[in-house]
Write a protein that holds these residues in place. Sequence first.
Motif, mmCIF file in Angstrom:
data_model
loop_
_atom_site.group_PDB
_atom_site.id
_atom_site.type_symbol
_atom_site.label_atom_id
_atom_site.label_comp_id
_atom_site.label_asym_id
_atom_site.label_seq_id
_atom_site.Cartn_x
_atom_site.Cartn_y
_atom_site.Cartn_z
ATOM 1 N N GLN A 141 0.825 -1.196 0.000
ATOM 2 C CA GLN A 141 0.000 0.000 0.000
ATOM 3 C C GLN A 141 0.866 1.256 0.000
ATOM 4 O O GLN A 141 1.923 1.288 0.621
ATOM 5 C CB GLN A 141 -0.896 0.012 1.246
ATOM 6 N N THR A 142 0.407 2.247 -0.711
ATOM 7 C CA THR A 142 1.096 3.543 -0.720
ATOM 8 C C THR A 142 0.068 4.653 -0.601
ATOM 9 O O THR A 142 -1.096 4.484 -0.967
ATOM 10 C CB THR A 142 1.910 3.752 -2.004
ATOM 11 N N ILE A 143 0.522 5.772 -0.086
ATOM 12 C CA ILE A 143 -0.335 6.937 0.041
ATOM 13 C C ILE A 143 0.385 8.127 -0.575
ATOM 14 O O ILE A 143 1.578 8.341 -0.318
ATOM 15 C CB ILE A 143 -0.720 7.191 1.513
ATOM 16 N N HIS A 144 -0.321 8.860 -1.395
ATOM 17 C CA HIS A 144 0.245 10.008 -2.087
ATOM 18 C C HIS A 144 -0.504 11.262 -1.660
ATOM 19 O O HIS A 144 -1.736 11.281 -1.642
ATOM 20 C CB HIS A 144 0.134 9.833 -3.602
ATOM 21 N N GLN A 145 0.243 12.281 -1.377
ATOM 22 C CA GLN A 145 -0.344 13.533 -0.926
ATOM 23 C C GLN A 145 0.354 14.665 -1.665
ATOM 24 O O GLN A 145 1.576 14.712 -1.721
ATOM 25 C CB GLN A 145 -0.133 13.660 0.589
ATOM 26 N N TRP A 146 -0.428 15.577 -2.205
ATOM 27 C CA TRP A 146 0.182 16.706 -2.912
ATOM 28 C C TRP A 146 -0.682 17.944 -2.823
ATOM 29 O O TRP A 146 -1.874 17.832 -2.523
ATOM 30 C CB TRP A 146 0.446 16.349 -4.382
ATOM 31 N N PRO A 147 -0.061 19.151 -2.985
ATOM 32 C CA PRO A 147 1.372 19.335 -3.216
ATOM 33 C C PRO A 147 2.171 19.204 -1.926
ATOM 34 O O PRO A 147 1.593 19.151 -0.851
ATOM 35 C CB PRO A 147 1.433 20.768 -3.754
ATOM 36 N N ALA A 148 3.477 19.197 -2.026
ATOM 37 C CA ALA A 148 4.325 19.099 -0.839
ATOM 38 C C ALA A 148 4.376 20.438 -0.101
ATOM 39 O O ALA A 148 4.414 20.475 1.122
ATOM 40 C CB ALA A 148 5.737 18.669 -1.226
ATOM 41 N N THR A 149 4.399 21.509 -0.839
ATOM 42 C CA THR A 149 4.366 22.845 -0.243
ATOM 43 C C THR A 149 3.417 23.720 -1.035
ATOM 44 O O THR A 149 3.234 23.536 -2.237
ATOM 45 C CB THR A 149 5.761 23.506 -0.210
ATOM 46 N N LEU A 150 2.844 24.687 -0.333
ATOM 47 C CA LEU A 150 1.870 25.577 -0.974
ATOM 48 C C LEU A 150 1.870 26.906 -0.254
ATOM 49 O O LEU A 150 1.807 26.949 0.970
ATOM 50 C CB LEU A 150 0.483 24.938 -0.918
ATOM 51 N N VAL A 151 1.947 27.965 -1.020
ATOM 52 C CA VAL A 151 1.864 29.316 -0.478
ATOM 53 C C VAL A 151 0.653 29.975 -1.103
ATOM 54 O O VAL A 151 0.544 30.062 -2.327
ATOM 55 C CB VAL A 151 3.134 30.130 -0.782
ATOM 56 N N GLN A 152 -0.270 30.404 -0.235
ATOM 57 C CA GLN A 152 -1.523 30.951 -0.719
ATOM 58 C C GLN A 152 -1.824 32.286 -0.036
ATOM 59 O O GLN A 152 -1.501 32.450 1.148
ATOM 60 C CB GLN A 152 -2.679 29.986 -0.426
ATOM 61 N N PRO A 153 -2.455 33.219 -0.721
ATOM 62 C CA PRO A 153 -2.869 34.466 -0.066
ATOM 63 C C PRO A 153 -4.129 34.255 0.756
ATOM 64 O O PRO A 153 -4.930 33.338 0.493
ATOM 65 C CB PRO A 153 -3.145 35.405 -1.255
ATOM 66 N N VAL A 154 -4.287 35.097 1.770
ATOM 67 C CA VAL A 154 -5.513 35.071 2.566
ATOM 68 C C VAL A 154 -6.719 35.266 1.660
ATOM 69 O O VAL A 154 -6.703 36.102 0.760
ATOM 70 C CB VAL A 154 -5.474 36.175 3.648
ATOM 71 N N GLY A 155 -7.757 34.474 1.909
ATOM 72 C CA GLY A 155 -8.979 34.619 1.132
ATOM 73 C C GLY A 155 -9.046 33.775 -0.121
ATOM 74 O O GLY A 155 -10.100 33.692 -0.767
ATOM 75 N N SER A 156 -7.954 33.117 -0.455
ATOM 76 C CA SER A 156 -7.942 32.277 -1.658
ATOM 77 C C SER A 156 -8.494 30.883 -1.327
ATOM 78 O O SER A 156 -8.540 30.487 -0.169
ATOM 79 C CB SER A 156 -6.525 32.174 -2.210
ATOM 80 N N GLY A 170 2.806 14.761 3.766
ATOM 81 C CA GLY A 170 2.374 16.054 4.257
ATOM 82 C C GLY A 170 2.445 17.177 3.252
ATOM 83 O O GLY A 170 3.173 17.124 2.257
ATOM 84 N N THR A 171 1.665 18.229 3.534
ATOM 85 C CA THR A 171 1.685 19.471 2.749
ATOM 86 C C THR A 171 1.953 20.619 3.699
ATOM 87 O O THR A 171 1.222 20.810 4.677
ATOM 88 C CB THR A 171 0.351 19.711 2.044
ATOM 89 N N ARG A 172 2.997 21.384 3.418
ATOM 90 C CA ARG A 172 3.309 22.574 4.209
ATOM 91 C C ARG A 172 2.559 23.739 3.585
ATOM 92 O O ARG A 172 2.876 24.160 2.484
ATOM 93 C CB ARG A 172 4.810 22.839 4.203
ATOM 94 N N LEU A 173 1.558 24.251 4.295
ATOM 95 C CA LEU A 173 0.717 25.341 3.787
ATOM 96 C C LEU A 173 1.068 26.627 4.502
ATOM 97 O O LEU A 173 0.998 26.694 5.741
ATOM 98 C CB LEU A 173 -0.765 25.007 3.997
ATOM 99 N N SER A 174 1.439 27.623 3.738
ATOM 100 C CA SER A 174 1.742 28.949 4.282
ATOM 101 C C SER A 174 0.752 29.940 3.707
ATOM 102 O O SER A 174 0.577 30.006 2.491
ATOM 103 C CB SER A 174 3.165 29.370 3.920
ATOM 104 N N ILE A 175 0.123 30.695 4.585
ATOM 105 C CA ILE A 175 -0.855 31.705 4.170
ATOM 106 C C ILE A 175 -0.221 33.077 4.355
ATOM 107 O O ILE A 175 0.281 33.401 5.444
ATOM 108 C CB ILE A 175 -2.137 31.605 4.997
ATOM 109 N N LEU A 176 -0.260 33.878 3.300
ATOM 110 C CA LEU A 176 0.367 35.197 3.361
ATOM 111 C C LEU A 176 -0.685 36.297 3.428
ATOM 112 O O LEU A 176 -1.804 36.141 2.939
ATOM 113 C CB LEU A 176 1.268 35.410 2.140
#
Lengths: 114, 115
Positions: free
Chosen positions: B2-17, B109-115
């Motif tokens: 079994q494998t598990i895939h998660q994407w994207p690995a990193t994401l930078v998004q603006p507030v409200g998006s 995991g996905t590292r999510l940063s909100i700007l």
Amino acid sequence: AQSVTQLDSQVPVFEEAPVELRCNYSSSVSVYLFWYVQYPNQGLQLLLKYLSGSTLVKGINGFEAEFNKSQTSFHLRKPSVHISDTAEYFCAVIRSGGYQKVTFGIGTKLQVIP
Amino acid sequence: SQTIHQWPATLVQPVGSPLSLECTVEGTSNPNLYWYRQAAGRGLQLLFYSVGIGQISSEVPQNLSASRPQDRQFILSSKKLLLSDSGFYLCAWSGRDTLGGQPQHFGDGTRLSIL
């Protein structure tokens, strides 16, 4: 509901020294217990699990844990740590019987010092 | 296996998006699926879990939602991101066992940063 307490948020230890990471749980019913390891920017990886039987459980990377029902503990041990063991370790508990949600501790950061 | 895939690995998004994180599992059928958020020093917070297609349970009130359109696909969404949504998001699966005790298996995991 069950709960998990990891008593140490950080544990520094010299390379090749032994280490013990402590975990205590509380539950009014039988539980299953797990230890996970998380390397930086990665998901959690299962180290070992206790379901039943022998209270001493051996896992990957030379780790082992002992289930102590009377003390409600499940401490993780390794007799000699390596630099590569530097990571965060999570204890988790799940109630036995059908589908149950897992409760994780807040984690212990193991820092192996060269 | 079994494998598990998660994407994207990193994401930078603006507030409200909007947000859409995807997770898929291979090599198993009818898994239980989970979304967690991890904040420094606070361990893992369970956000959603699913025991079947279209069956979603929410653990905490928030502006996030989850969907399971297929047996092995789990999606985490938001219509409008908040600064407080920043964090490390983990998807996980576990097998089904009437006795319980199935360990969870995590994606990277996905590292999510909100700007």
